[in-house]
Design a protein around this motif. Structure first.
Motif, PDB file in Angstrom:
ATOM      1  N   UNK A   1     -17.516 -23.634  63.298  1.00  0.00           N
ATOM      2  CA  UNK A   1     -17.587 -22.509  64.220  1.00  0.00           C
ATOM      3  C   UNK A   1     -16.267 -21.743  64.269  1.00  0.00           C
ATOM      4  N   UNK A   2     -15.156 -22.450  64.070  1.00  0.00           N
ATOM      5  CA  UNK A   2     -13.836 -21.818  64.168  1.00  0.00           C
ATOM      6  C   UNK A   2     -13.081 -21.882  62.851  1.00  0.00           C
ATOM      7  N   UNK A   3     -13.822 -21.796  61.715  1.00  0.00           N
ATOM      8  CA  UNK A   3     -13.180 -21.953  60.413  1.00  0.00           C
ATOM      9  C   UNK A   3     -12.176 -20.828  60.159  1.00  0.00           C
ATOM     10  N   UNK A   4     -12.515 -19.587  60.567  1.00  0.00           N
ATOM     11  CA  UNK A   4     -11.584 -18.480  60.341  1.00  0.00           C
ATOM     12  C   UNK A   4     -10.305 -18.680  61.145  1.00  0.00           C
ATOM     13  N   UNK A   5     -10.459 -19.104  62.368  1.00  0.00           N
ATOM     14  CA  UNK A   5      -9.270 -19.348  63.189  1.00  0.00           C
ATOM     15  C   UNK A   5      -8.437 -20.484  62.612  1.00  0.00           C
ATOM     16  N   UNK A   6      -9.133 -21.535  62.117  1.00  0.00           N
ATOM     17  CA  UNK A   6      -8.411 -22.680  61.542  1.00  0.00           C
ATOM     18  C   UNK A   6      -7.629 -22.253  60.311  1.00  0.00           C
ATOM     19  N   UNK A   7      -8.300 -21.439  59.469  1.00  0.00           N
ATOM     20  CA  UNK A   7      -7.618 -20.974  58.244  1.00  0.00           C
ATOM     21  C   UNK A   7      -6.406 -20.128  58.602  1.00  0.00           C
ATOM     22  N   UNK A   8      -6.573 -19.219  59.608  1.00  0.00           N
ATOM     23  CA  UNK A   8      -5.453 -18.381  60.015  1.00  0.00           C
ATOM     24  C   UNK A   8      -4.315 -19.218  60.572  1.00  0.00           C
ATOM     25  N   UNK A   9      -4.678 -20.216  61.381  1.00  0.00           N
ATOM     26  CA  UNK A   9      -3.632 -21.067  61.968  1.00  0.00           C
ATOM     27  C   UNK A   9      -2.898 -21.841  60.879  1.00  0.00           C
ATOM     28  N   UNK A  10      -3.695 -22.428  59.940  1.00  0.00           N
ATOM     29  CA  UNK A  10      -3.066 -23.183  58.852  1.00  0.00           C
ATOM     30  C   UNK A  10      -2.184 -22.283  57.994  1.00  0.00           C
ATOM     31  N   UNK A  11      -2.740 -21.053  57.697  1.00  0.00           N
ATOM     32  CA  UNK A  11      -1.951 -20.151  56.859  1.00  0.00           C
ATOM     33  C   UNK A  11      -0.677 -19.734  57.580  1.00  0.00           C
ATOM     34  N   UNK A  12      -0.791 -19.436  58.867  1.00  0.00           N
ATOM     35  CA  UNK A  12       0.387 -19.052  59.634  1.00  0.00           C
ATOM     36  C   UNK A  12       1.392 -20.197  59.686  1.00  0.00           C
ATOM     37  N   UNK A  13       0.885 -21.416  59.932  1.00  0.00           N
ATOM     38  CA  UNK A  13       1.772 -22.575  60.006  1.00  0.00           C
ATOM     39  C   UNK A  13       2.471 -22.818  58.671  1.00  0.00           C
ATOM     40  N   UNK A  14       1.673 -22.767  57.566  1.00  0.00           N
ATOM     41  CA  UNK A  14       2.278 -23.001  56.244  1.00  0.00           C
ATOM     42  C   UNK A  14       3.278 -21.908  55.886  1.00  0.00           C
ATOM     43  N   UNK A  15       2.910 -20.639  56.227  1.00  0.00           N
ATOM     44  CA  UNK A  15       3.846 -19.554  55.926  1.00  0.00           C
ATOM     45  C   UNK A  15       5.128 -19.711  56.727  1.00  0.00           C
ATOM     46  N   UNK A  16       4.975 -20.045  58.006  1.00  0.00           N
ATOM     47  CA  UNK A  16       6.154 -20.251  58.835  1.00  0.00           C
ATOM     48  C   UNK A  16       6.997 -21.407  58.309  1.00  0.00           C
ATOM     49  N   UNK A  17       6.328 -22.478  57.884  1.00  0.00           N
ATOM     50  CA  UNK A  17       7.046 -23.642  57.334  1.00  0.00           C
ATOM     51  C   UNK A  17       7.773 -23.256  56.052  1.00  0.00           C
ATOM     52  N   UNK A  18       7.065 -22.473  55.195  1.00  0.00           N
ATOM     53  CA  UNK A  18       7.702 -22.056  53.942  1.00  0.00           C
ATOM     54  C   UNK A  18       8.893 -21.146  54.220  1.00  0.00           C
ATOM     55  N   UNK A  19       8.777 -20.191  55.189  1.00  0.00           N
ATOM     56  CA  UNK A  19       9.899 -19.318  55.509  1.00  0.00           C
ATOM     57  C   UNK A  19      11.084 -20.098  56.062  1.00  0.00           C
ATOM     58  N   UNK A  20      10.769 -21.078  56.931  1.00  0.00           N
ATOM     59  CA  UNK A  20      11.861 -21.898  57.472  1.00  0.00           C
ATOM     60  C   UNK A  20      12.564 -22.677  56.367  1.00  0.00           C
ATOM     61  N   UNK A  21      11.775 -23.276  55.442  1.00  0.00           N
ATOM     62  CA  UNK A  21      12.376 -24.044  54.341  1.00  0.00           C
ATOM     63  C   UNK A  21      13.181 -23.149  53.423  1.00  0.00           C
ATOM     64  N   UNK A  22      12.627 -21.958  53.146  1.00  0.00           N
ATOM     65  CA  UNK A  22      13.345 -21.050  52.244  1.00  0.00           C
ATOM     66  C   UNK A  22      14.622 -20.550  52.902  1.00  0.00           C
ATOM     67  N   UNK A  23      14.563 -20.238  54.207  1.00  0.00           N
ATOM     68  CA  UNK A  23      15.760 -19.807  54.922  1.00  0.00           C
ATOM     69  C   UNK A  23      16.803 -20.920  54.929  1.00  0.00           C
ATOM     70  N   UNK A  24      16.330 -22.178  55.094  1.00  0.00           N
ATOM     71  CA  UNK A  24      17.252 -23.322  55.081  1.00  0.00           C
ATOM     72  C   UNK A  24      17.867 -23.491  53.693  1.00  0.00           C
ATOM     73  N   UNK A  25      17.021 -23.256  52.642  1.00  0.00           N
ATOM     74  CA  UNK A  25      17.525 -23.390  51.267  1.00  0.00           C
ATOM     75  C   UNK A  25      18.598 -22.345  50.972  1.00  0.00           C
ATOM     76  N   UNK A  26      18.400 -21.136  51.500  1.00  0.00           N
ATOM     77  CA  UNK A  26      19.323 -20.043  51.174  1.00  0.00           C
ATOM     78  C   UNK A  26      20.586 -20.111  52.025  1.00  0.00           C
ATOM     79  N   UNK A  27      20.452 -20.389  53.310  1.00  0.00           N
ATOM     80  CA  UNK A  27      21.582 -20.257  54.232  1.00  0.00           C
ATOM     81  C   UNK A  27      22.263 -21.584  54.544  1.00  0.00           C
ATOM     82  N   UNK A  28      21.554 -22.716  54.470  1.00  0.00           N
ATOM     83  CA  UNK A  28      22.188 -23.993  54.828  1.00  0.00           C
ATOM     84  C   UNK A  28      23.140 -24.432  53.720  1.00  0.00           C
ATOM     85  N   UNK A  29      24.309 -24.911  54.109  1.00  0.00           N
ATOM     86  CA  UNK A  29      25.242 -25.376  53.048  1.00  0.00           C
ATOM     87  C   UNK A  29      24.734 -26.641  52.352  1.00  0.00           C
TER      88      UNK A  29
END
Length: 760
Positions: free
Chosen positions: A643-671
């Motif tokens: 019933x909530x597959x679209x919401x689940x996909x959006x949440x997962x995609x948002x979570x994964x994108x946020x996780x990827x951005x955080x990891x990439x930001x950490x890779x670029x800026x963290x010593x």
């Protein structure tokens, strides 16, 4: 001229003068006009309406405003005019100087007669519209160009109807018959109606300004608008603007909209009169006040001349109570009514008091009752059966007042009469309740019910002393004995009760109606116990009861001894029982424990034996129950996800994108980024030619897979379509040509992969 006449089949007259000019001297246009006029004269002489109308309509005749419906009237009037002209021509002899138009109508005369007929017809239309009282028809008749009326306005149709109807009726009264209005009279009526209409419009505009000023709430603006001459209102006094503003505002609110001129006229006329009255009150001018008060424009009703000073005093007092505010018309009328009512009430009360005192002097209870019942006396609750009591108490009060004042002719005033009437009513009510209570006691004694007898003996209206509830049986026995001593056949229904003041009250035992006067021909019931006899019996029984209670009061020591002995025995039995329980308590507890244990073990063994006998069924039931519960939880969870597959996909995609951005930001800026972040983006840190080649090969393989899938889907659709066509062919639904048509071309192998793959 001859040629023009020949066109109409006419010959040149013997005398060749036409309008004072010789026929051979006329121009062509003049000859055509004269020929047409002569043709009209010939047609009129023949008397044929159609020929006359045709001749009149000849353009050469230069006639205007011809109307076919009036053709017959044209013929009649022209024939009459021609005959009159011919007759006058025969009376004089002109010799050789005779003219054709001496006996023929000229073009101007013909046009004049036509205009006369047209005007008469238009006036008849006007008269018909006035008869039907139709504003629209009257306006159309007035706009007729034949009448050539000046200043006719379409928005004044109602005014024209009113004014011309009035003029028509006035003319009919003067002449004694109904007649048409002349053109000049109609023009005068239109002018008068225009003047009235202009005045009315100016007045309506002034009324609109007045209503707007009233709604604005500014008193000065309201008075200024009221004083406008166009409003045609009575005189307005500007020194009291608040009175006009307040009263007109209230009137406007009551009407729920704007006030009309008639309402404003009446209201302003009354308010101006009220303002004059208020000025006279302020100045203390009684004469000016009275002249304004009785002025018909004030509109006050029931103003009495003899009450003028009281009106003045009451209104001055009211004005003082209102802190000098201007009185309203309602205040004036209410004060007039109030003063009139007070004066009338005082007059009626004086007359009623004099009549009551005269009746007392005459010693007639009937006349006293009649005087007391006068509405002007204002006495309430005057009853016919109490008339003797009223008369008795009022006579006693009048004698006492005469003795106190030393005046044998002293009169009772209204308040004293009212007090004695109230006292007589109270005495009657008390006597009635007492008599009914005694009757109830006698009835209860006859019924033999001791409880009921005791209850009615305690009735406070009878006022018996010393009634004790515990002596009900004794009261019943003693009263029955007293009644038995008086018992003898007696069918009389009246009983007499002696009051404390020496008067007697008579009660009818069947209707329960009482009177202070002995009824004519009545017999008293001898078997009925009176209040004094009942009180005597109650007193004897109560005295005996009191003596018995006094004796019973001496046995309190016996009762106390019995109580102490019973207490000792109870305490002894309680001590023995307690000692027994304390001595054998451990044994009792042990026996109870053994018994309870035995019962629980027996129940457990029986339950265990039952489960072992049905272990397979129990296991199966448990398995089914657990399976059903697990399946229900799974289906609920799966349904929620679906019933909530679209919401689940959006949440997962948002979570994964946020996780990827955080990891990439950490890779670029963290010593020193963590190892998991470095491992996740290791492919970005070390890219080689083999990586690009592998990626390209992967894209080609993906494109090939998509192309194969599309080809398979197209083949599946073609196969389904072929199955349908074969089924229809079997059922003779389609022909072989239709079934043999080529199938659609499958998708080209070179379709772009970008159409099917998601954007990366």
């Amino acid at each position: 001229m001859a040629s023009e006449l020949a066109k109409y089949g006419l010959q040149l007259p013997a005398f060749s003068k036409l309008g004072g000019i010789l026929a051979n001297e006329l121009s062509l246009d003049e000859a055509a006009v004269h020929a047409a006029v002569l043709a009209i004269n010939e047609a009129v002489e023949r008397g044929v309406v159609e020929d006359t109308l045709a001749a009149l309509q000849n353009p050469s005749a230069l006639l205007v405003n011809l109307r076919e419906p009036l053709a017959a009237i044209y013929q009649e009037l022209l024939a009459q005019a021609k005959a009159e002209k011919a007759a006058s021509a025969q009376t004089r002899d002109g010799g050789e100087s005779r003219d054709v138009y001496d006996s023929f109508l000229t073009q101007a005369e013909i046009q004049g007669n036509i205009n006369h007929v047209n005007v008469h017809g238009a006036l008849e239309v006007v008269d018909d519209a006035l008869e039907r009282q139709s504003p629209g028809a009257l306006l159309e008749a007035l706009l007729d160009p034949v009448l050539a009326l000046r200043g006719v306005r379409r928005d004044f149709a109602d005014w024209y109807l009113e004014q011309l109807s009035s003029d028509r009726e006035q003319k009919a009264q003067e002449l004694g018959l109904l007649d048409l209005l002349e053109k000049e009279e109609v023009q005068a009526g239109v002018a008068v109606a225009n003047m009235k209409g202009d005045q009315e419009q100016a007045m309506l505009q002034a009324v609109c300004r007045i209503n707007r000023a009233i709604q604005s709430g500014v008193a000065a603006a309201t008075v200024k608008a009221l004083a406008c001459p166009e409003a045609r209102l009575p005189a307005v006094y500007p020194h009291a603007p608040a009175a006009y503003q307040h009263e007109l505002t209230v009137l406007q609110q009551q009407r729920g909209g704007g006030l009309s001129h008639e309402e404003l006229f009446v209201a302003v006329e009354m308010l101006s009169a009220v303002v004059l009255i208020d000025q006279a009150l302020e100045a203390g001018d009684v004469g000016g006040f009275w002249s304004s008060l009785v002025n018909p424009t004030t509109g006050l009703a029931q103003v009495e001349g003899e009450n003028a000073q009281r009106y003045f005093d009451a209104l001055v007092e009211l004005r003082r109570a209102l802190d000098g505010a201007v009185l309203s018309w309602n205040d004036l009328q209410a004060t007039v009514h109030q003063v009139n009512a007070q004066v009338q009430e005082e007059t009626d009360q004086v007359l009623a008091v004099s009549l009551i005192n005269e009746a007392l002097d005459q010693g007639s209870p009937e006349k006293t009752l009649s005087a007391l019942l006068l509405p002007s006396a204002g006495l309430d609750d005057v009853s016919l059966p109490v008339a003797p009591r009223y008369h008795l108490l009022l006579v006693v009060a009048k004698k006492q007042k005469a003795q106190a004042t030393g005046d044998p002719g002293a009169m009772l005033w209204l308040e004293e009469i009212r007090q004695e009437v109230a006292r007589a009513n109270q005495d009657t009510d008390a006597a009635q309740r007492m008599a009914l209570g005694v009757a109830a006691i006698n009835q209860a004694i006859r019924e033999g019910k001791a409880a009921q007898t005791e209850r009615v003996l305690r009735n406070p209206t009878v006022a018996l002393r010393g009634v004790v509830p515990h002596c009900a049986d004794s009261y019943q026995r003693v009263l029955e004995e007293a009644m038995a001593k008086k018992q003898h056949p007696d069918t009389a229904l009246w009983v007499r009760h002696d009051m404390k003041d020496g008067s007697a009250y008579y009660l009818h035992l069947q209707t329960f109606q009482g009177t202070w006067e002995r009824p004519a021909g009545c017999r008293l019931n001898k078997s009925h116990l009176t209040r004094e006899e009942i009180q005597s019996a109650v007193t004897r029984v109560t005295a005996a009861h009191d003596r018995q209670q006094l004796w019973k009061a001496n046995i309190s020591l016996v009762i106390q001894l019995q109580a102490r002995l019973r207490g000792f025995l109870v305490r002894q039995a309680f001590a023995e029982r307690s000692h027994f329980l304390r001595t054998w308590l451990p044994a009792v507890i042990k026996i109870q424990a053994h018994w309870r244990g035995y019962r629980r073990r027996k129940a457990y063994r029986e339950r265990l034996r039952y489960f072992r006998a049905n272990s397979d069924a129990v296991i199966k039931i448990q398995a089914w129950a657990r399976m059903w519960a697990a399946r229900r939880r799974y289906r609920r969870r799966l349904g929620y996800f679906q019933k909530n597959v679209k919401s689940i996909v959006k949440i997962q995609a948002f979570f994964r994108a946020q996780k990827a951005r955080d990891d990439y930001r950490m890779l670029v800026h963290a010593p020193h980024p963590p190892l998991r972040v470095v491992c996740r983006f290791a492919h970005l840190l070390n890219q080689s030619q083999e990586d690009f080649l592998a990626e390209a090969e992967l894209l080609k393989l993906q494109e090939e897979v998509v192309r194969k899938i599309r080809s398979n889907q197209q083949l599946q659709q073609d196969l389904n379509l072929m199955d349908i066509k074969i089924g229809l062919l079997v059922k003779n639904r389609i022909t072989l040509q239709v079934s043999g048509q080529p199938l659609p071309r499958p998708a080209a192998p070179g379709d772009s992969l970008q159409q099917s793959l998601p954007f990366r």
